[in-house]
Write an enzyme that holds these catalytic residues in place. Structure first.
Site, PDB file in Angstrom:
ATOM      1  N   ILE A  23       0.824  -1.200   0.000  1.00 40.57           N
ATOM      2  CA  ILE A  23       0.000   0.000   0.000  1.00 40.57           C
ATOM      3  C   ILE A  23       0.861   1.254   0.000  1.00 40.57           C
ATOM      4  O   ILE A  23       0.537   2.246  -0.670  1.00 40.57           O
ATOM      5  CB  ILE A  23      -0.963  -0.015   1.205  1.00 40.57           C
ATOM      6  CG1 ILE A  23      -1.988  -1.140   1.043  1.00 40.57           C
ATOM      7  CG2 ILE A  23      -1.672   1.329   1.363  1.00 40.57           C
ATOM      8  CD1 ILE A  23      -2.842  -1.383   2.274  1.00 40.57           C
ATOM      9  N   TYR A 175      -0.611  -7.394  17.513  1.00 43.36           N
ATOM     10  CA  TYR A 175      -0.841  -6.610  16.300  1.00 43.36           C
ATOM     11  C   TYR A 175      -2.064  -5.713  16.463  1.00 43.36           C
ATOM     12  O   TYR A 175      -2.024  -4.512  16.135  1.00 43.36           O
ATOM     13  CB  TYR A 175      -1.029  -7.531  15.100  1.00 43.36           C
ATOM     14  CG  TYR A 175      -1.356  -6.794  13.823  1.00 43.36           C
ATOM     15  CD1 TYR A 175      -0.365  -6.155  13.100  1.00 43.36           C
ATOM     16  CD2 TYR A 175      -2.674  -6.711  13.368  1.00 43.36           C
ATOM     17  CE1 TYR A 175      -0.665  -5.447  11.938  1.00 43.36           C
ATOM     18  CE2 TYR A 175      -2.980  -6.011  12.210  1.00 43.36           C
ATOM     19  CZ  TYR A 175      -1.971  -5.380  11.496  1.00 43.36           C
ATOM     20  OH  TYR A 175      -2.273  -4.678  10.363  1.00 43.36           O
ATOM     21  N   THR A 203      -1.116  -7.994   0.640  1.00 43.28           N
ATOM     22  CA  THR A 203       0.216  -7.519   0.994  1.00 43.28           C
ATOM     23  C   THR A 203       0.839  -8.508   1.970  1.00 43.28           C
ATOM     24  O   THR A 203       0.270  -9.560   2.265  1.00 43.28           O
ATOM     25  CB  THR A 203       0.145  -6.131   1.663  1.00 43.28           C
ATOM     26  OG1 THR A 203      -0.475  -6.274   2.964  1.00 43.28           O
ATOM     27  CG2 THR A 203      -0.662  -5.153   0.830  1.00 43.28           C
TER      28      THR A 203
END
Length: 273
Positions: A23, A175, A203
């Protein structure tokens, strides 16, 4: 629908962290194609220069619109050096895109600075960078910070007494905590900032979410839209793709915003006085 090369960003200077792939790379490409001067950040000088070369060779970007910077976000001293170099060379920034991120590793991992690595790379490094760049980001109307966050922030809680999760570690929880902290940080009054979940994209972070996703270019389009000075934003707003939605309740609480700063300042070596 306007052409992807419509010059929406002429005269604007934008720093994109994590711009060597995914991104971040596609965000940098779209911004440069539309007339912005883009400051590309990558973990190493080699990776960042390779990304700049690829933008010139494959996307036809004018090399004069690109400037490269390297800093490993697992090392806060490199973040400080990055910020000082950017401020020296570009005293005014129109936009900072806090995009660099990593998936938390399977095993609990601590950086040389003493922080859980995903919390540092995904949040603390961006917190420090934004604070150090504040003078460059607050001099003109329309200046803004765009935090590339995650819908997974809704599943998270910040472990205030153990943010490094030394006592109980889960990679998904680590995360998610980093993404909640980044989303909360968008409501900090020192700069005008928003957060955006760009969708589930194909990704390096895809395994955190699912088995398939949209292209990084599709995700980047939502980030680029929020960089546009014609798009009015409200500090602390949260978007899922192009839709303005309510973030997790904690992300809008003044008490949580202030508490996060008090937590982060000593972790990044900043005075709390």
């Amino acid at each position: 629908m306007s052409d992807s090369r419509t010059p929406l960003f002429n005269g604007r200077t934008i720093l994109v962290t994590g711009a060597t792939a995914g991104i971040g790379y596609e965000t940098a490409r779209r911004l440069a194609e539309r007339g912005a001067t883009v400051l590309l950040h990558g973990r190493t000088a080699e990776e960042t220069c390779a990304a700049a070369d690829a933008l010139v060779a494959t996307a036809g970007v004018d090399p004069a619109r690109l400037c490269t910077y390297a800093a490993d976000f697992a090392r806060l001293d490199e973040v400080e050096t990055l910020a000082h170099k950017v401020v020296t060379e570009y005293p005014h920034l129109d936009v900072l895109v806090n995009n660099a991120a990593m998936a938390a590793p399977e095993r609990h991992t601590v950086t040389a600075d003493g922080n859980e690595i995903a919390f540092q790379v995904n949040f603390l490094a961006h917190y420090l960078l934004t604070c150090l760049l504040e003078p460059a980001l607050t001099s003109e109307p329309g200046d803004r910070v765009v935090n590339v966050s995650s819908s997974l922030h809704r599943t998270a809680s910040i472990q205030w007494s153990d943010p490094n999760r030394a006592r109980r570690y889960s990679r998904l929880a680590a995360y998610a905590q980093s993404q909640l902290a980044l989303t909360v940080f968008a409501a900090d009054p020192r700069v005008t900032a928003v957060s955006v979940h760009p969708g589930v994209c194909d990704t390096a972070l895809l395994p955190v979410y699912a088995h398939e996703g949209v292209t990084p270019a599709e995700g980047a389009a939502h980030v680029v839209r929020l960089c546009d000075p014609a798009v009015e934003i409200v500090n602390g707003a949260y978007y899922e793709c192009d839709e303005l939605v309510e973030p997790a309740p904690a992300a809008t609480e003044d008490r949580t915003v202030k508490r996060l700063s008090k937590l982060a300042d000593p972790l990044v070596g900043r005075s709390t006085t």
